[in-house]
Write a protein that holds these residues in place. Sequence first.
Motif, PDB file in Angstrom:
ATOM      1  N   LEU A   1       4.598   4.508 -16.091  1.00 44.61           N
ATOM      2  CA  LEU A   1       3.774   3.356 -16.451  1.00 44.61           C
ATOM      3  C   LEU A   1       2.364   3.728 -16.897  1.00 44.61           C
ATOM      4  CD1 LEU A   1       4.938   0.822 -13.731  1.00 44.61           C
ATOM      5  CD2 LEU A   1       5.576   0.912 -16.142  1.00 44.61           C
ATOM      6  N   SER A   2       2.066   5.007 -16.940  1.00 45.32           N
ATOM      7  CA  SER A   2       0.778   5.397 -17.508  1.00 45.32           C
ATOM      8  C   SER A   2       0.744   5.135 -19.012  1.00 45.32           C
ATOM      9  CB  SER A   2       0.510   6.883 -17.224  1.00 45.32           C
ATOM     10  OG  SER A   2       1.486   7.702 -17.863  1.00 45.32           O
ATOM     11  N   PHE A   3       1.911   4.893 -19.620  1.00 48.72           N
ATOM     12  CA  PHE A   3       1.956   4.548 -21.035  1.00 48.72           C
ATOM     13  C   PHE A   3       1.490   3.113 -21.287  1.00 48.72           C
ATOM     14  CE2 PHE A   3       4.980   8.107 -21.069  1.00 48.72           C
ATOM     15  CZ  PHE A   3       4.516   8.827 -22.167  1.00 48.72           C
ATOM     16  N   TYR A   4       1.416   2.294 -20.208  1.00 48.84           N
ATOM     17  CA  TYR A   4       1.024   0.883 -20.366  1.00 48.84           C
ATOM     18  C   TYR A   4      -0.411   0.688 -19.904  1.00 48.84           C
ATOM     19  CZ  TYR A   4       5.865  -0.377 -21.280  1.00 48.84           C
ATOM     20  OH  TYR A   4       7.114  -0.482 -21.830  1.00 48.84           O
ATOM     21  N   GLY A   5      -1.176  -0.077 -20.682  1.00 45.90           N
ATOM     22  CA  GLY A   5      -2.560  -0.359 -20.343  1.00 45.90           C
ATOM     23  C   GLY A   5      -2.692  -1.606 -19.483  1.00 45.90           C
ATOM     24  N   LEU A   6      -3.890  -1.781 -18.945  1.00 47.19           N
ATOM     25  CA  LEU A   6      -4.178  -2.934 -18.091  1.00 47.19           C
ATOM     26  C   LEU A   6      -5.646  -3.321 -18.271  1.00 47.19           C
ATOM     27  CD1 LEU A   6      -2.507  -4.650 -16.104  1.00 47.19           C
ATOM     28  CD2 LEU A   6      -3.462  -3.305 -14.256  1.00 47.19           C
ATOM     29  N   GLY A   7      -6.000  -3.729 -19.465  1.00 40.19           N
ATOM     30  CA  GLY A   7      -7.375  -4.123 -19.720  1.00 40.19           C
ATOM     31  C   GLY A   7      -8.316  -2.937 -19.607  1.00 40.19           C
ATOM     32  N   ASN A   8      -9.358  -3.117 -18.813  1.00 39.20           N
ATOM     33  CA  ASN A   8     -10.355  -2.058 -18.643  1.00 39.20           C
ATOM     34  C   ASN A   8      -9.879  -0.947 -17.721  1.00 39.20           C
ATOM     35  OD1 ASN A   8     -12.239  -3.343 -20.318  1.00 39.20           O
ATOM     36  ND2 ASN A   8     -12.963  -4.633 -18.628  1.00 39.20           N
ATOM     37  N   ALA A   9      -8.777  -1.200 -16.994  1.00 35.00           N
ATOM     38  CA  ALA A   9      -8.229  -0.144 -16.148  1.00 35.00           C
ATOM     39  C   ALA A   9      -7.600   0.940 -17.021  1.00 35.00           C
ATOM     40  CB  ALA A   9      -7.187  -0.726 -15.187  1.00 35.00           C
ATOM     41  N   ASP A  10      -7.443   2.119 -16.449  1.00 37.50           N
ATOM     42  CA  ASP A  10      -6.878   3.222 -17.224  1.00 37.50           C
ATOM     43  C   ASP A  10      -5.449   2.936 -17.643  1.00 37.50           C
ATOM     44  OD1 ASP A  10      -9.194   4.653 -17.173  1.00 37.50           O
ATOM     45  OD2 ASP A  10      -8.675   5.756 -15.362  1.00 37.50           O
ATOM     46  N   ASP A  11      -4.645   2.459 -16.721  1.00 39.44           N
ATOM     47  CA  ASP A  11      -3.247   2.174 -17.039  1.00 39.44           C
ATOM     48  C   ASP A  11      -2.667   1.218 -16.008  1.00 39.44           C
ATOM     49  OD1 ASP A  11      -2.251   3.800 -14.782  1.00 39.44           O
ATOM     50  OD2 ASP A  11      -2.930   5.493 -15.991  1.00 39.44           O
ATOM     51  N   ALA A  12      -1.390   0.845 -16.210  1.00 37.97           N
ATOM     52  CA  ALA A  12      -0.742  -0.174 -15.385  1.00 37.97           C
ATOM     53  C   ALA A  12      -0.499   0.272 -13.951  1.00 37.97           C
ATOM     54  CB  ALA A  12       0.588  -0.577 -16.021  1.00 37.97           C
ATOM     55  N   THR A  13      -0.646   1.539 -13.675  1.00 41.41           N
ATOM     56  CA  THR A  13      -0.441   2.002 -12.301  1.00 41.41           C
ATOM     57  C   THR A  13      -1.545   1.504 -11.365  1.00 41.41           C
ATOM     58  OG1 THR A  13      -1.658   4.076 -12.672  1.00 41.41           O
ATOM     59  CG2 THR A  13       0.720   4.073 -13.140  1.00 41.41           C
TER      60      THR A  13
ATOM     61  N   SER B   1       0.819  -1.213   0.000  1.00 43.62           N
ATOM     62  CA  SER B   1       0.000   0.000   0.000  1.00 43.62           C
ATOM     63  C   SER B   1       0.851   1.260   0.000  1.00 43.62           C
ATOM     64  CB  SER B   1      -0.919   0.006   1.226  1.00 43.62           C
ATOM     65  OG  SER B   1      -0.164  -0.093   2.427  1.00 43.62           O
ATOM     66  N   SER B   2       2.100   1.143   0.461  1.00 40.07           N
ATOM     67  CA  SER B   2       2.969   2.319   0.523  1.00 40.07           C
ATOM     68  C   SER B   2       3.292   2.871  -0.863  1.00 40.07           C
ATOM     69  CB  SER B   2       4.272   1.982   1.251  1.00 40.07           C
ATOM     70  OG  SER B   2       4.968   0.947   0.578  1.00 40.07           O
ATOM     71  N   VAL B   3       3.197   2.013  -1.876  1.00 38.05           N
ATOM     72  CA  VAL B   3       3.456   2.477  -3.246  1.00 38.05           C
ATOM     73  C   VAL B   3       2.256   2.188  -4.133  1.00 38.05           C
ATOM     74  CG1 VAL B   3       5.968   2.360  -3.174  1.00 38.05           C
ATOM     75  CG2 VAL B   3       4.654   0.298  -3.707  1.00 38.05           C
ATOM     76  N   SER B   4       1.083   2.108  -3.527  1.00 40.17           N
ATOM     77  CA  SER B   4      -0.118   1.875  -4.311  1.00 40.17           C
ATOM     78  C   SER B   4      -0.285   2.996  -5.338  1.00 40.17           C
ATOM     79  CB  SER B   4      -1.338   1.822  -3.397  1.00 40.17           C
ATOM     80  OG  SER B   4      -2.506   1.625  -4.151  1.00 40.17           O
ATOM     81  N   GLY B   5      -0.559   2.613  -6.565  1.00 40.55           N
ATOM     82  CA  GLY B   5      -0.615   3.599  -7.635  1.00 40.55           C
ATOM     83  C   GLY B   5       0.767   4.012  -8.108  1.00 40.55           C
ATOM     84  N   TYR B   6       1.749   3.114  -7.931  1.00 41.90           N
ATOM     85  CA  TYR B   6       3.134   3.403  -8.328  1.00 41.90           C
ATOM     86  C   TYR B   6       3.186   3.804  -9.801  1.00 41.90           C
ATOM     87  CZ  TYR B   6       2.936  -1.161 -10.523  1.00 41.90           C
ATOM     88  OH  TYR B   6       2.577  -2.217 -11.307  1.00 41.90           O
ATOM     89  N   GLU B   7       4.208   4.556 -10.157  1.00 43.32           N
ATOM     90  CA  GLU B   7       4.268   5.098 -11.522  1.00 43.32           C
ATOM     91  C   GLU B   7       5.531   4.731 -12.279  1.00 43.32           C
ATOM     92  OE1 GLU B   7       3.514   9.269 -11.532  1.00 43.32           O
ATOM     93  OE2 GLU B   7       1.618   9.095 -10.460  1.00 43.32           O
TER      94      GLU B   7
END
Length: 279
Positions: free
Chosen positions: A151-163, A107-113
């Motif tokens: 990592l916002s350049f990478y997708g993750l299915g229906n999620a906005d990005d890999a973050t 959780s300390s790096v949740s939403g890491y970039e």
Amino acid sequence: MIYTRQKCLNYYLTSRNCQGQFIRYFPGQVEPVVDPMRHYFVDNSTLVAQELKFSSIGPCYDRCDPRNWEGLERSQPIKVTLFASAEYKGNSANLLIPDETCKNIPSSVSGYESIIISGDEFNSCVELHVQSDCTGDFTQLRPGYPELDDLSFYGLGNADDATEAKAMSLCGLKCKRKYVDKVQVRGKEKMRNPSSSPITIPLTTTQTTMLENNSGQLQRKDSRAGRFPEWLIFVVLFVGMIIFVIFTVISFAYKKKKFNQRFNRRSDKFENVACNVNA
């Protein structure tokens, strides 16, 4: 520039016919990627950036195609460093990811970039998963992939990005790898799909000789298949010769009989004429 139209694509680095080493890229919401840079780290500390160059582009392989994780070393865990902010800044957390393990992101790096992955582009491969049990949509990363600092350049299915990933694993975790042959290649264990590429097994001299002998026997058997037995051919020829001789004898006897009959008729006629003359 990378522009995928929101499709997963393989970027092949050297081959012009979509073979060999590739970068598997599933795009995020940011497209196109202008002047993408490949990121390497020397000793996990010194950043080396190189412009991405590729020779051909093709669709991504299916999720469980072994080519996705070809070369991956599973004998040692992969060390991953996650950063809360882009460009490898902010709070960070280290994860050791062994084989057959799903690691939840702290959780300390949740939403890491941004991310640093140990190893190199040939022997290291990790997946980011949208679900905490490493199921559902995913994206794949290796050292040397472009834009690992954002990592916002990478997708993750229906999620906005890999973050927005919740967990990480080595590549191919949820695939039934027991159905994939393990092949020893240069002393290293490598996963391959039996149907995608043939496996060449070197034969010893004895095995080669046996294989050639067996092959010769099979060829001889195949060449004999469909033939009549030799004894049957001999019998047919012999019977044919006998029939020919009998036919010849009968024909000769018949012709001789006909000749004798004509000869006798002529003889009788000559005798009658002779008798009349004498008279």
